[in-house]
Design an enzyme around this catalytic site. Structure first.
Site, mmCIF file in Angstrom:
data_model
loop_
_atom_site.group_PDB
_atom_site.id
_atom_site.type_symbol
_atom_site.label_atom_id
_atom_site.label_comp_id
_atom_site.label_asym_id
_atom_site.label_seq_id
_atom_site.Cartn_x
_atom_site.Cartn_y
_atom_site.Cartn_z
ATOM 1 N N TYR A 1 -7.423 5.962 4.123
ATOM 2 C CA TYR A 1 -7.496 4.996 3.024
ATOM 3 C C TYR A 1 -6.673 3.743 3.364
ATOM 4 O O TYR A 1 -7.144 2.616 3.264
ATOM 5 C CB TYR A 1 -7.003 5.620 1.698
ATOM 6 C CG TYR A 1 -6.809 4.556 0.665
ATOM 7 C CD1 TYR A 1 -7.893 4.096 -0.074
ATOM 8 C CD2 TYR A 1 -5.569 3.930 0.497
ATOM 9 C CE1 TYR A 1 -7.749 3.054 -0.974
ATOM 10 C CE2 TYR A 1 -5.420 2.885 -0.392
ATOM 11 C CZ TYR A 1 -6.501 2.463 -1.131
ATOM 12 O OH TYR A 1 -6.360 1.417 -1.999
ATOM 13 N N GLU B 1 0.824 -1.215 0.000
ATOM 14 C CA GLU B 1 0.000 0.000 0.000
ATOM 15 C C GLU B 1 0.856 1.261 0.000
ATOM 16 O O GLU B 1 0.570 2.212 -0.703
ATOM 17 C CB GLU B 1 -0.944 0.016 1.205
ATOM 18 C CG GLU B 1 -2.105 -0.975 1.099
ATOM 19 C CD GLU B 1 -3.011 -0.718 -0.103
ATOM 20 O OE1 GLU B 1 -3.138 0.439 -0.531
ATOM 21 O OE2 GLU B 1 -3.563 -1.700 -0.634
ATOM 22 N N ASP C 1 -10.582 5.356 -2.873
ATOM 23 C CA ASP C 1 -9.603 6.150 -3.619
ATOM 24 C C ASP C 1 -10.266 6.579 -4.928
ATOM 25 O O ASP C 1 -11.459 6.361 -5.126
ATOM 26 C CB ASP C 1 -8.310 5.351 -3.852
ATOM 27 C CG ASP C 1 -8.514 4.236 -4.874
ATOM 28 O OD1 ASP C 1 -9.683 3.896 -5.174
ATOM 29 O OD2 ASP C 1 -7.517 3.722 -5.401
#
Ligand code: SF4
Length: 297
Positions: free
Chosen positions: A113, A33, A131
């Site tokens: 997120y 990520e 996102d």
């Protein structure tokens, strides 16, 4: 069949086989990520494997020095991410691996997120990391907005409550949406071949041609440019860092002509000094007397 099941069925056949999708290890998922922030999937794939060879666990990464991680991150760009990742590993080693989305969010360097993404992908929580891709697909599918903006995120989250399955593979939905977003539900979507066409509130608008794709607008960035230099400062900072990585140590006044062919001592030396200062303040470089090196701590 629900739209979520249709999507998962499509995902099982057409989803991308990405290395971080073969694991539920929160560490590996966090690495992917952080790398995927501002870097393309294809580029991340190689770096991801190399990073895990060097730093396979939280503990191993927590022990790494600034120099170790800056060297390992070479070529990925946005080098601060390497230090952020290492600092998160140090916190996890001290406090333990968070088990909730809120727990992840309390770690410095993890935003909403990323907290939702790790919770969903590693810990199978029923949550939605929003996102640009997820916003575009779900804004169209659930709200009928052809080009949804961030102001619709709350509505998307609310509408997704009934879209995300209560049981089963809700944790795979975000990955399936990413893949649909990059292959079919792109800016100009191919609704005719979309598995969600019959459920999608925006499909008709695209299929009957009543929605025009907005022209590409040049995104305004806050990136700093020095006088008439062709690139933002970020690029020159990257060059400074690369030079130090390769040479081991560099004097302040040596950087200019080596990182910028149009360097002018009078007009640019202060600019170079300020960039070096910033890299030192960010922990990416170290200054010993007149020499700039990688930090060792
Ligand atoms: S039908 Fe069209 S707009 Fe709706 S999700 Fe599929 S590709 Fe996107």
């Amino acid at each position: 069949m629900t739209s979520a099941s249709r999507l998962l069925k499509w995902y099982d056949r057409h989803g991308r086989a990405l290395p971080w999708r073969r694991t539920r290890d929160p560490y590996r998922i966090l690495v992917s990520e952080i790398m995927l922030q501002q870097t393309q999937v294809e580029r991340v794939k190689n770096f991801y494997k190399g990073w895990l060879k060097l730093f396979p666990t939280w503990k191993r990464l927590a022990r790494a020095t600034n120099e170790d991680v800056i060297r390992a991150w070479a070529g990925l760009g946005y080098n601060r991410r390497a230090l952020i990742l290492r600092d998160i590993a140090r916190e996890v080693v001290t406090r333990g691996v968070p088990t909730t989305e809120t727990g992840w969010f309390t770690l410095k360097g993890i935003g909403p997120y990323t907290a939702a993404a790790i919770s969903a992908f590693a810990q199978k929580r029923r949550t939605l990391p929003i996102d640009t891709n997820i916003r575009r697909v779900l804004g169209r599918l659930l709200l009928g907005k052809p080009f949804p903006t961030m102001m619709y995120d709350k509505l998307i989250r609310r509408a997704a409550e009934s879209f995300l399955p209560k049981h089963g593979r809700h944790y795979d939905i975000p990955q399936a949406v990413f893949d649909l977003a990059t292959s079919i539900c792109t800016k100009t979507p191919q609704c005719a071949i979309c598995p969600l066409r019959d459920d999608c509130k925006a499909a008709k608008l695209f299929l009957n041609g009543s929605t025009k794709t907005p022209k590409r607008t040049t995104k305004k960035t806050n990136e700093r440019h020095h006088r008439d230099k062709p690139f933002p400062d970020r690029i020159y900072r990257g060059r400074i860092l690369r030079l130090v990585r390769e040479w081991g140590q560099v004097r302040n006044r040596e950087f200019g002509p080596l990182i910028d062919p149009t360097f002018d001592q009078k007009l640019d030396q202060m600019w170079i000094n300020a960039m070096v200062d910033r890299l030192v303040n960010d922990g990416l470089l170290s200054r010993k007397r007149n020499k700039i090196t990688l930090p060792t701590s």
